[in-house]
Write a protein that holds these residues in place. Structure first.
Motif, mmCIF file in Angstrom:
data_model
loop_
_atom_site.group_PDB
_atom_site.id
_atom_site.type_symbol
_atom_site.label_atom_id
_atom_site.label_comp_id
_atom_site.label_asym_id
_atom_site.label_seq_id
_atom_site.Cartn_x
_atom_site.Cartn_y
_atom_site.Cartn_z
ATOM 1 N N HIS A 111 0.881 -1.159 0.000
ATOM 2 C CA HIS A 111 0.000 0.000 0.000
ATOM 3 C C HIS A 111 0.925 1.217 0.000
ATOM 4 O O HIS A 111 2.078 1.106 0.410
ATOM 5 N N GLN A 168 8.356 -5.850 -4.445
ATOM 6 C CA GLN A 168 7.937 -4.451 -4.451
ATOM 7 C C GLN A 168 8.895 -3.582 -3.651
ATOM 8 O O GLN A 168 9.259 -2.489 -4.077
ATOM 9 N N ASN A 189 -1.834 2.393 -6.287
ATOM 10 C CA ASN A 189 -0.976 1.221 -6.314
ATOM 11 C C ASN A 189 0.467 1.651 -6.594
ATOM 12 O O ASN A 189 0.751 2.243 -7.633
ATOM 13 N N ASP A 240 2.053 1.079 -10.074
ATOM 14 C CA ASP A 240 1.637 1.975 -11.161
ATOM 15 C C ASP A 240 2.430 3.271 -11.138
ATOM 16 O O ASP A 240 2.829 3.790 -12.181
#
Length: 1057
Positions: free
Chosen positions: A61, A123, A826, A829
Motif C-alpha cells: 500500500h 515491491q 498502487n 503503477d
RNA sequence: GGGCCCGUGGCGGAACUGGCAGACGCGGCGGACUUAAAAUCCGCUUCCCGGUGACGGGAGUGGGGGUUCGAGCCCCCCCGGGCCCACCA
C-alpha cells in the motif's frame, strides 16, 4: 538503454533495476556483525528498525513506503556519516487474514503467505531500499518460531520477584522452589495472581516438603509468567477465537469488526500485570511521541487507593469468604458508602442464587445476571443507563456500623479490582446516577466549602451585585493573573490587582465597575474564609464551585469532611488528602483495609483457537496437568491440515484439535519434560496470537542465522547494548501509531523479561520511536454526507466538482483510501509512470513525516520535474556526458555549503520535506546561473565537477538511483566506488555566512525599510545605520525616538512617537 | 464524558530558540514554441486600495482578549477539526 539521454520514466525504469542488481552484487547493503569479516569496530552503531509488514495478498500500500523511505534516507545518511548501520526487513506472517483467505480458497496459508512475501519483497526491492536482505526472515520460518516457543518456555519458567529492584525483577521458577524449600521465602500463593481466589491467597504454609505435590504445583503455577487461568475473556464467535483486551475496539474485533462477547474460558495467560509498574515507570526514559506515552500510561491505568473488607451480614452458604473486598480511590468517603455493588460475574452472586435470602427476588436476579453476562460489549457500550438488581444480601459498613444493601450491576466490571465496590452516591457520579435510578440513600460526607463561601458572599454583597458578577469578575481575574505568569504572594495583592483592574476599566456609564472595586473588602473576607493559602488552591476552588453550581449531581471537588466520625476515628473538618491518610491509618490499624495500587491493565490472553499461529510447546497428562516440552525438541511444528474452517459456535473449539493424530501422542514422542516416556499425553491445541512473533523480531535481526540461540550475545549486545558510543535499545524505530499500545506494550514486556533473565542487554527495546502519518486520499461527499467514488465525479470549472450521474455538486474531503471509493493508489503503477526515485521523493515531500496527509496524484509531477531538471543541469541530454564548468560561481559555492548544512540537519530531525525543498532551491539557483552564463556563451554549464560530486552525495539518500547514475557518468563510480559508500559531504562554516546582510528596519513594529549591514555589526552600529537611512529618517522627522531595539543579524525596531 | 494533538493563500506545507509570514511544490492566470493539443520553457500568483510603472498604503496565520519594542509561535476564554480512551470505583 533508451535512445535519448533525457531523464524520463523509461530511463528511470531502466537505470533503477540495473543499479539495484549492481549494488546487490557488490553487497553494499550487507552489514557484518562483530567478529565477522569486514566489521569495523571503530565506527559507531546505528540500529534503525522498521515495523515489519504483514504480507497481505493485496500487495504493498502507499503507506508502507512512507516509513520505509524515511528510514532508508536516514540509514543511507548514517552510513555515509560513518556508522555501522543495521537496517533489516522481515515478515510478520502468522495471523488471521491469511487463515481466513485459506478458508475461502482452500489453499494452505503457508502457500499464500509465501506468495505474498515474494510479492512484497519484489515491491520493496523495486524502491531500492538499502535493507540488509541477508538478515531477512519471516515469523513463520521454523528456525524463527522455534525461538518464539523457546521464549514462551522462559515465560513459563519465570516469576516476578517483587523484592528485587524498585518494581520487581523476573527470575527462574527453580530459584523460587529453592527458596520455598529452604524456608527463605514465605510459602503462599502469589498474592498478586488475579486468577487465585482471595481466601487461598491469605493462607501461608509452614513446610514445603510436607505439602501435597498437587498443592506445591498449584502454588508454583500461581507465580509463573505464563499460566492457565479461567477468566472472562473476549469471545468472538465469528472469528472462532478469544481475543486480548487490546484487540477489542468499541466492543468489536479489531480484525473484521465482528461482535465480541464476554465468556469465562480456561486459557493461557501471560502475567503482564506483574510488570505493570516497570512498564509504566520506564516510559519516562524513552524518546517516544508524547501521545503514545500517554496512551500506554492510560492503558496501564495506575491508581492508588485502598482495598477494604466489608463484612457480609448473613452470608450465603458456600461462599469462600464472609468478607466482601472492594477497591476504592476514595477511602475518605467511607462514611458515605450507603450500598455496595458487585459485578454480575462475582462469585457472591452465584452463592446467593444457590442460597437466596428472604429478601432476594431470585428469579429476577437470575434473569438479570444472565442477561448482563451474555450482553455483547457493543450493547454494553450503547446504553449507559444504569441497570442492576439487589442480591438481598447486606453488608456492614465498618465506619458507620450500618447495614447497607449489596446490589449487582454491570456498571461494576468483573475484571477490575475485586469486581466489587462500596458505592458513595454523594461523591461519585456513577453511584449517584444508580442511587437516583433505584432510590437508594445518598449521604454527603464531603462539604464543598466554596459553596458556603459563595453563599456568604451573596449574603454580604451590595444589593446590586450578585454572586454571578463575583464569579465573572473572578473569571477575568484568573485569566489576567495566569497570563502574567506570576502568582500573587497573598490575597491582599491578588485583591490589589483586581481592584486596580476594575478601576482602570471603570468607565462604565452606570459606574458599576467602580462599585465592584469598592466591594473589595468583602472579597477579602470571603476569600479568607476559604482558608486557602496559594493562588492555585484558590483557582481550583473557584472552578470546582462553578462546576458544582452548573452540574449538580455527585460532588467530587475539593472540600472538607463532615458527617464522618465514629468512636474510633473522626474525619470531620479534614481536607480530602488528610482524610484519606486518617482513614487508611484507621483501616490498617483495625485490619479492615490497606493501601493498594491497582492497574487497569489485565493479564494478556495468549491462546487463540486458530490454525495459523505458533503451537504451544506444552502437553497435558491424563490428569489434565500441563508440562513443558524440552527445548531440544523445538520447534513444535504445525500439523498439516486441509480444513481451516472454525465452527461458528458459542463454545471455543481450537482448530488444531481436529488433527487428532498430532494431538494424541506420548511423552517420549512429544519430548515432554518430567513424565514417564510411555505416558499418554495430549498436545496443547491452541496457538499463539499474531503478536507473539513481533515481540522479539528486533532481537533476531541482530543474528538471524544463529542455531544455538535466539541471538548470539556478542551480536545482541553490540546492536542493542550500551557502549562507548551507543545507548541501549534500537536507535530508531519507525512505524504506525496504531501499534501504540498493542505491539509496543507486548514487545516491551517480553524484552524486559528476557532482560531480567540475562538474555538481552537493554531494559527497553526501542529507545527512540517515531510514527509516520497515514496517507489519505481525496474523496467526494454529497450534501447528505454520503461518499461518492472518485471516478463518478467530474470537475466543472474551477473548484466545482459535481457527481457525473446527477450533476449535483459534491464537496471534496479527505478520507482513507478504500476500494469502495476507488481512490487506492498502487505503488507499482506510480513507479511505472515516474520511477522509484520520484515516488520516494514525492512521499517525503508531502509534509512532515508524522502528519497525516492526502495523496495528490498531480503533485507527483513536481518531484519528477525536480529530478529531470537536476539531471539536465549536470548531464548533456544529447550525448549523455556530464556537463561541468571549470570556474565555480561564488554565490552557488556558498549556497551549496548552506544546502549541505541544511540537508544534513533536516535529515537528523526527520524533516525530509524541508531537506528536499533546500535541494530544489539549489537546483533553481544553479539553473538561474546557467541561464545567465548562456547569455554570454551557449551551452555553458553552471556546476563544477566537484560541486556535482557533492550534490550527488546530498541527493543519494533521497534518490539513490539517479545519484548513482550521475556519479557513474562523472567517472566517480569507477574511481571511488558507489556513491552510497562515500562520505557525507562536509561544509565550511565560514561559507555559511555572508559578509553583508540585509535586515528590516521597523518603526513601532512595522517594517518601514531595509538596510544592508556588515554581518558582524554590533547593536550600536546597527542602530546608527538604521537611523541614518534616508527613508527611516524621513518617517521619523516629526517624532521622538524613545527606544531602539537592535537584534544582531536580525532586525532593528525603533520606538518613536 | 475524559485525555492528547491541530487550525497559516485555491491546495500540500515553510517559518528550528518570540524578530522580514507565506520558503518549496501543486494548482491557476498570462506569454513563448506549435496548424492545434500535449510536453517544454519564461513571467505573475495572500487579500484590498492607489499608480502605466519600478512602487506606495492598508488588512492578514479560526475568533476575542492579554503579555511584549515586537506574537503564527507565550498566557486566558471561545469556536472548529482530528486521534485515542471511554461506567476502571
Amino acid at each position: 538503454m533508451p535512445d535519448s539521454h533525457r531523464y524520463t520514466a523509461e530511463l528511470a525504469n531502466h537505470i533503477e533495476p540495473a543499479w539495484q542488481s549492481r549494488w546487490a552484487e557488490l553487497g553494499i547493503d550487507r552489514q557484518p556483525n562483530p567478529g565477522e569479516e569486514g566489521f569495523d569496530a571503530s565506527k559507531p552503531r546505528y540500529y534503525c528498525l522498521d515495523m515489519f509488514p504483514y504480507p497481505s495478498g493485496a500487495g504493498l500500500h502507499v503507506g508502507h513506503p512512507e516509513g520505509y523511505t524515511a528510514t532508508d534516507i536516514i540509514c543511507r545518511y548514517k552510513r555515509m556519516k560513518g556508522f555501522n548501520v543495521l537496517h533489516p526487513m522481515g515478515w510478520d506472517a502468522f495471523g488471521l487474514p491469511a487463515e481466513q483467505y485459506a478458508i475461502q480458497t482452500g489453499v494452505h496459508p503457508a502457500e499464500t503467505t509465501r506468495t505474498a512475501i515474494d510479492n512484497f519483497r519484489r515491491q520493496l526491492q523495486r524502491f531500492g531500499f538499502c535493507y540488509d536482505w541477508s538478515r531477512e526472515f519471516g515469523t513463520i520460518d521454523e528456525d524463527y518460531y522455534k525461538w518464539t516457543q523457546w521464549i514462551f518456555l522462559k515465560l513459563y519458567d519465570s516469576w516476578l520477584d517483587t523484592d528485587r529492584g524498585d518494581h520487581g525483577a523476573g527470575r527462574s521458577i527453580d530459584e523460587l522452589i529453592t527458596e520455598f524449600e529452604s524456608g527463605d521465602r514465605e510459602i503462599r500463593f502469589n498474592p498478586d495472581a488475579a486468577e487465585i481466589p482471595t481466601h487461598l491467597k491469605s493462607q501461608s504454609y509452614d513446610d514445603w516438603s510436607s505439602l501435597d505435590a498437587g498443592v506445591q504445583r498449584d502454588i508454583i503455577d500461581s507465580y509463573r509468567l505464563a499460566y492457565i487461568g479461567e477468566q472472562t475473556v473476549n469471545w468472538c464467535p465469528k472469528l472462532g477465537t478469544a481475543l486480548a483486551n487490546e484487540e477489542v475496539i468499541d466492543g468489536k474485533s479489531e480484525r473484521g469488526g465482528f461482535p465480541v462477547f464476554r465468556k469465562p474460558l480456561r486459557q493461557w495467560m501471560l502475567r503482564i500485570t506483574a510488570y505493570a509498574e516497570r512498564l509504566l515507570f520506564d516510559l519516562d526514559g524513552l524518546d517516544w511521541p508524547e501521545s503514545t506515552l500517554t496512551q500506554q500510561r492510560e492503558w496501564i491505568g495506575r491508581s492508588e487507593g485502598a482495598e477494604i473488607d466489608f463484612e457480609i451480614a448473613d452470608p450465603p452458604m458456600g461462599v469462600d469468604s464472609t468478607l466482601l473486598r472492594v477497591f476504592t480511590t476514595r477511602p475518605d468517603t467511607i462514611f458515605g458508602a450507603t450500598y455496595m455493588v458487585v459485578a454480575p460475574e462475582h462469585p457472591l452472586v452465584d452463592a446467593v442464587l444457590a442460597d437466596p435470602r428472604e429478601t432476594t427476588d431470585a428469579a429476577a436476579l437470575r434473569e438479570y445476571v444472565e442477561w448482563a453476562r451474555n450482553r455483547s460489549d457493543v450493547e454494553r457500550l450503547e446504553g449507559k443507563e444504569k441497570t442492576g438488581k439487589p442480591t438481598g444480601l447486606e453488608a456492614i459498613n465498618p465506619a458507620t456500623g450500618q447495614r447497607i444493601p449489596i446490589w449487582t450491576a454491570d456498571y461494576v466490571l468483573a475484571g477490575y479490582g475485586s469486581g466489587a465496590i462500596m458505592a458513595v452516591p454523594a461523591h461519585d457520579q456513577r453511584d449517584f446516577e444508580f442511587a437516583q435510578e433505584f432510590e437508594l440513600p445518598i449521604r454527603d460526607v464531603v462539604y464543598p466549602v466554596q459553596v458556603a463561601a459563595m453563599a456568604h458572599f451573596a449574603a454580604h454583597a451590595p444589593d446590586d451585585t450578585v454572586a454571578g458578577d463575583w464569579r465573572n469578575a473572578l473569571a477575568d481575574l484568573l485569566g489576567l493573573v495566569t497570563a502574567r505568569g506570576s502568582t500573587p504572594a497573598d490575597f491582599d495583592s491578588l485583591l490589589a490587582v483586581a481592584t486596580s483592574r476594575r478601576r482602570a476599566s471603570g468607565n462604565a456609564p452606570d459606574g458599576k465597575a467602580e462599585r465592584r472595586g469598592a466591594i473589595s473588602g468583602e472579597w477579602l473576607d470571603t476569600v479568607r474564609s476559604l482558608e486557602v493559602e496559594t493562588f492555585d488552591e484558590f483557582a481550583e476552588l473557584f472552578r470546582d464551585a462553578a462546576y458544582y453550581e452548573a452540574e449538580g449531581g455527585a460532588f467530587s471537588g475539593t472540600g472538607r469532611l463532615v458527617n464522618s466520625s465514629n468512636t474510633q476515628v473522626s474525619l470531620n473538618g479534614l481536607t480530602i488528602p488528610e482524610a484519606k491518610g486518617a482513614t487508611l491509618k484507621w483501616l490498617e490499624h483495625s485490619g479492615v483495609g490497606r493501601r493498594k495500587i491497582n492497574h487497569k491493565l489485565r493479564d494478556w490472553l495468549f491462546s487463540r483457537q486458530r490454525y495459523w499461529g505458533e503451537p504451544f510447546p506444552i502437553v497435558y497428562d491424563d490428569q489434565g496437568r500441563h508440562h513443558p516440552v524440552a527445548e531440544s525438541a523445538l520447534p513444535i511444528t504445525l500439523p498439516p491440515m486441509t480444513d481451516y474452517k472454525p465452527e461458528v459456535s458459542d463454545e471455543p473449539k481450537p482448530l488444531l484439535a481436529k488433527a487428532t493424530d498430532w494431538i494424541r501422542t506420548t511423552a517420549a514422542d512429544a519430548h515432554a519434560v518430567g513424565l514417564d516416556p510411555d505416558a499418554k499425553v495430549t498436545r496443547e491445541s491452541n496457538t499463539m496470537p499474531g503478536w507473539a512473533g513481533s515481540c522479539w523480531y528486533h532481537l533476531r535481526y541482530t543474528d538471524p542465522a544463529n542455531n544455538a540461540a535466539f541471538a548470539g550475545p556478542d551480536a545482541e549486545s553490540y546492536w542493542l547494548g550500551e557502549g562507548p558510543n551507543r545507548e541501549p535499545g534500537v536507535d530508531l524505530y519507525v512505524g504506525g501509531a496504531e501499534h501504540a499500545v498493542l505491539h509496543l506494550l507486548y514487545a516491551r514486556f517480553w524484552h524486559k523479561v528476557l532482560y531480567d533473565l540475562g538474555y538481552v542487554s537493554s531494559n527497553e527495546p526501542y529507545r527512540k520511536l517515531y510514527h509516520q502519518g497515514l496517507i489519505l486520499s481525496h474523496a467526494y461527499q454529497r450534501a447528505d454526507k454520503s461518499l461518492v467514488p472518485v471516478d463518478e465525479v467530474e470537475e466543472r470549472g474551477e473548484n466545482n466538482p459535481v457527481e457525473t450521474a446527477t450533476g449535483e455538486p459534491v464537496t471534496q474531503i479527505i478520507a482513507k483510501m478504500s476500494k469502495s471509493l476507488r481512490n487506492v493508489v498502487n505503488p507499482d503503477d506510480v513507479i511505472a509512470e515516474y520511477g522509484a526515485d520520484t515516488f520516494r521523493l514525492y512521499e517525503m515531500y508531502m509534509g512532515p513525516l508524522d502528519q497525516q496527509k492526502p495523496w495528490d496524484t498531480r503533485a507527483i509531477g513536481g518531484m519528477f520535474r525536480f529530478l529531470k531538471e537536476t539531471w539536465r543541469l549536470v548531464i548533456d541530454e544529447d550525448t549523455g556526458a556530464p556537463r561541468t564548468t571549470d570556474t565555480a560561481d561564488e554565490s552557488l559555492k556558498k549556497l551549496l555549503h548552506r544546502t549541505t548544512e541544511k540537508v544534513g540537519g533536516d535529515i537528523e530531525r526527520l524533516a525530509f520535506n524541508t531537506a528536499i525543498a533546500a535541494m530544489i532551491e539549489f537546483k533553481n539557483a544553479a539553473q538561474a546561473i546557467e541561464k545567465q552564463a548562456a547569455e554570454k556563451q551557449a551551452g555553458t554549464a553552471a556546476l563544477t565537477a566537484d560541486q556535482i560530486d557533492r550534490l550527488m552525495r546530498l541527493l543519494a539518500p533521497f534518490a539513490p538511483h539517479l545519484a548513482e547514475e550521475v556519479w557513474h557518468r562523472l567517472g566517480l563510480f569507477d574511481a571511488r566506488g558507489p556513491v552510497h559508500t562515500q562520505a557525507w559531504p562536509t561544509f565550511d562554516p565560514a561559507m555559511l555566512a555572508d559578509d553583508e546582510i540585509e535586515i528590516p528596519v521597523q518603526i513601532m513594529g512595522k517594517v518601514r525599510g531595509r538596510i544592508t549591514i556588515p554581518a558582524d555589526a554590533d547593536t550600536k552600529t546597527m542602530e546608527q545605520l538604521a537611523l541614518a537611512d534616508d527613508r527611516i529618517a524621513e518617517l521619523l522627522a516629526n517624532k521622538t525616538v524613545r527606544k531602539v531595539i537592535a537584534v544582531p543579524k536580525r532586525m532593528v525596531n525603533i520606538v518613536a512617537n
